[in-house]
Design a protein around this motif. Structure first.
Motif, mmCIF file in Angstrom:
data_model
loop_
_atom_site.group_PDB
_atom_site.id
_atom_site.type_symbol
_atom_site.label_atom_id
_atom_site.label_comp_id
_atom_site.label_asym_id
_atom_site.label_seq_id
_atom_site.Cartn_x
_atom_site.Cartn_y
_atom_site.Cartn_z
ATOM 1 N N PHE A 1 -10.949 -5.543 0.112
ATOM 2 C CA PHE A 1 -9.545 -5.650 0.504
ATOM 3 C C PHE A 1 -9.401 -5.823 2.008
ATOM 4 O O PHE A 1 -8.568 -6.600 2.473
ATOM 5 C CB PHE A 1 -8.746 -4.426 0.036
ATOM 6 C CG PHE A 1 -8.522 -4.382 -1.444
ATOM 7 C CD1 PHE A 1 -7.868 -5.406 -2.107
ATOM 8 C CD2 PHE A 1 -8.968 -3.300 -2.189
ATOM 9 C CE1 PHE A 1 -7.660 -5.366 -3.472
ATOM 10 C CE2 PHE A 1 -8.760 -3.246 -3.556
ATOM 11 C CZ PHE A 1 -8.103 -4.286 -4.205
ATOM 12 N N LEU A 2 -10.202 -5.092 2.772
ATOM 13 C CA LEU A 2 -10.109 -5.185 4.227
ATOM 14 C C LEU A 2 -10.560 -6.547 4.746
ATOM 15 O O LEU A 2 -9.963 -7.077 5.692
ATOM 16 C CB LEU A 2 -10.922 -4.064 4.889
ATOM 17 C CG LEU A 2 -10.314 -2.671 4.757
ATOM 18 C CD1 LEU A 2 -11.257 -1.618 5.320
ATOM 19 C CD2 LEU A 2 -8.962 -2.599 5.424
ATOM 20 N N THR B 1 0.887 3.995 -2.920
ATOM 21 C CA THR B 1 0.493 5.351 -2.558
ATOM 22 C C THR B 1 1.604 6.358 -2.848
ATOM 23 O O THR B 1 1.341 7.439 -3.361
ATOM 24 C CB THR B 1 0.109 5.414 -1.063
ATOM 25 O OG1 THR B 1 -0.917 4.452 -0.829
ATOM 26 C CG2 THR B 1 -0.392 6.778 -0.681
ATOM 27 N N LEU C 1 -5.723 4.101 -7.105
ATOM 28 C CA LEU C 1 -5.837 4.301 -5.669
ATOM 29 C C LEU C 1 -7.289 4.605 -5.289
ATOM 30 O O LEU C 1 -7.792 4.122 -4.280
ATOM 31 C CB LEU C 1 -4.913 5.432 -5.215
ATOM 32 C CG LEU C 1 -4.622 5.517 -3.737
ATOM 33 C CD1 LEU C 1 -4.090 4.208 -3.194
ATOM 34 C CD2 LEU C 1 -3.641 6.639 -3.462
ATOM 35 N N TYR D 1 -7.695 -8.835 3.921
ATOM 36 C CA TYR D 1 -6.554 -8.563 4.798
ATOM 37 C C TYR D 1 -6.839 -9.047 6.214
ATOM 38 O O TYR D 1 -5.961 -9.628 6.871
ATOM 39 C CB TYR D 1 -6.224 -7.073 4.774
ATOM 40 C CG TYR D 1 -5.017 -6.694 5.597
ATOM 41 C CD1 TYR D 1 -3.781 -7.295 5.369
ATOM 42 C CD2 TYR D 1 -5.111 -5.743 6.596
ATOM 43 C CE1 TYR D 1 -2.669 -6.939 6.124
ATOM 44 C CE2 TYR D 1 -4.017 -5.385 7.348
ATOM 45 C CZ TYR D 1 -2.792 -5.979 7.112
ATOM 46 O OH TYR D 1 -1.698 -5.634 7.861
ATOM 47 N N MET E 1 -9.042 1.361 -5.399
ATOM 48 C CA MET E 1 -8.711 0.586 -4.205
ATOM 49 C C MET E 1 -9.532 1.064 -3.007
ATOM 50 O O MET E 1 -9.986 0.246 -2.201
ATOM 51 C CB MET E 1 -7.217 0.676 -3.900
ATOM 52 C CG MET E 1 -6.354 -0.107 -4.863
ATOM 53 S SD MET E 1 -4.583 0.202 -4.701
ATOM 54 C CE MET E 1 -4.298 0.019 -2.981
ATOM 55 N N ILE E 2 -9.716 2.372 -2.885
ATOM 56 C CA ILE E 2 -10.526 2.904 -1.786
ATOM 57 C C ILE E 2 -11.979 2.482 -1.957
ATOM 58 O O ILE E 2 -12.638 2.074 -0.999
ATOM 59 C CB ILE E 2 -10.379 4.435 -1.699
ATOM 60 C CG1 ILE E 2 -8.953 4.788 -1.257
ATOM 61 C CG2 ILE E 2 -11.413 5.038 -0.763
ATOM 62 C CD1 ILE E 2 -8.602 6.249 -1.405
ATOM 63 N N TYR E 3 -12.480 2.527 -3.180
ATOM 64 C CA TYR E 3 -13.856 2.128 -3.463
ATOM 65 C C TYR E 3 -14.085 0.657 -3.089
ATOM 66 O O TYR E 3 -15.126 0.301 -2.545
ATOM 67 C CB TYR E 3 -14.167 2.368 -4.942
ATOM 68 C CG TYR E 3 -15.586 2.051 -5.324
ATOM 69 C CD1 TYR E 3 -16.630 2.897 -4.973
ATOM 70 C CD2 TYR E 3 -15.888 0.901 -6.035
ATOM 71 C CE1 TYR E 3 -17.934 2.608 -5.315
ATOM 72 C CE2 TYR E 3 -17.190 0.601 -6.381
ATOM 73 C CZ TYR E 3 -18.211 1.454 -6.023
ATOM 74 O OH TYR E 3 -19.503 1.158 -6.360
ATOM 75 N N TYR E 4 -13.114 -0.182 -3.407
ATOM 76 C CA TYR E 4 -13.220 -1.611 -3.100
ATOM 77 C C TYR E 4 -12.568 -1.969 -1.771
ATOM 78 O O TYR E 4 -12.328 -3.145 -1.499
ATOM 79 C CB TYR E 4 -12.611 -2.451 -4.227
ATOM 80 C CG TYR E 4 -13.492 -2.499 -5.443
ATOM 81 C CD1 TYR E 4 -14.619 -3.307 -5.467
ATOM 82 C CD2 TYR E 4 -13.214 -1.718 -6.559
ATOM 83 C CE1 TYR E 4 -15.447 -3.335 -6.582
ATOM 84 C CE2 TYR E 4 -14.036 -1.747 -7.672
ATOM 85 C CZ TYR E 4 -15.137 -2.554 -7.673
ATOM 86 O OH TYR E 4 -15.961 -2.578 -8.770
ATOM 87 N N SER E 5 -12.326 -0.982 -0.938
ATOM 88 C CA SER E 5 -11.642 -1.233 0.327
ATOM 89 C C SER E 5 -12.351 -2.252 1.227
ATOM 90 O O SER E 5 -11.661 -3.007 1.913
ATOM 91 C CB SER E 5 -11.390 0.073 1.074
ATOM 92 O OG SER E 5 -12.588 0.720 1.401
ATOM 93 N N PRO E 6 -13.688 -2.334 1.241
ATOM 94 C CA PRO E 6 -14.283 -3.386 2.072
ATOM 95 C C PRO E 6 -13.816 -4.792 1.657
ATOM 96 O O PRO E 6 -13.538 -5.626 2.522
ATOM 97 C CB PRO E 6 -15.793 -3.212 1.854
ATOM 98 C CG PRO E 6 -15.954 -1.767 1.513
ATOM 99 C CD PRO E 6 -14.728 -1.434 0.708
ATOM 100 N N LEU F 1 0.830 -1.200 0.000
ATOM 101 C CA LEU F 1 0.000 0.000 0.000
ATOM 102 C C LEU F 1 0.870 1.257 0.000
ATOM 103 O O LEU F 1 0.588 2.211 -0.733
ATOM 104 C CB LEU F 1 -0.938 -0.005 1.204
ATOM 105 C CG LEU F 1 -1.930 1.149 1.289
ATOM 106 C CD1 LEU F 1 -2.856 1.163 0.081
ATOM 107 C CD2 LEU F 1 -2.727 1.058 2.578
#
Length: 168
Positions: free
Chosen positions: A47-48, A29, A37, A51, A40-45, A25
């Motif tokens: 990714f989280l 960044t 980026l 992770y 990635m924020i839009y699909y962060s759920p 990340l």
């Protein structure tokens, strides 16, 4: 048959699972932030969740003294899967092309090679990125499957021991 993974090997693999995605990340960044980026924020759920699952696998499977990936029958496969997904996510971040709004685009790789904002640079880096991204996701899936299988096997062993100790 159970096999014990060396302590240092398991701890390094577990730490890699936790820390290397953060390194990826940071690479993404810092090197060339742009629309990817934002994606990635839009699909962060997604990714989280991935992770978080990876952290649970690392903590319960590799970092614990009696973790199922350390003491199970999988041998070194979980260690290989852990390093594959961990190193592939960093490499993917290094090669992912980003940018675009201002006509400038590139990746950490194209910046180092001096080929940012060129068709040749974009083609070369994306040709490397795609297989790396598949290795990242494939390694993650492999790791999760190994973990689930070892959890199921460990539960069966506990049940059979419990059944043997219980009076009939």
């Amino acid at each position: 048959m159970t096999m014990s993974i060396p302590r240092a090997t398991a701890i390094l693999a577990g730490l890699a699972l936790i820390l290397l995605p953060l390194v990826a990340l940071a690479v993404k960044t810092i090197a060339y932030p742009g629309w990817m980026l934002v994606v990635m924020i839009y699909y962060s759920p997604v990714f989280l969740i991935g992770y978080a699952t990876q952290i649970v696998v690392a903590a319960n499977g590799l970092l614990r003294e009696r973790g199922v990936l350390r003491t199970g029958s999988a041998g070194r496969r979980p260690i290989i899967a852990a390093w594959l997904t961990s190193s592939a996510v960093v490499a993917s971040a290094f090669f992912l092309v980003d940018g675009g709004d201002d006509g400038q685009y590139g990746s950490a790789f194209t910046e180092l090679m001096g080929t940012s904002s060129t068709a040749a640079g974009e083609s070369a880096t994306m040709a490397v990125f795609m297989p790396l991204a598949l290795l990242w996701v494939g390694g993650w899936l492999w790791l999760v499957v190994e973990w689930v299988v070892q959890l199921v096997l460990a539960r069966r062993v506990r049940r059979s021991r419990h059944a043997q100790m219980s009076p009939a």
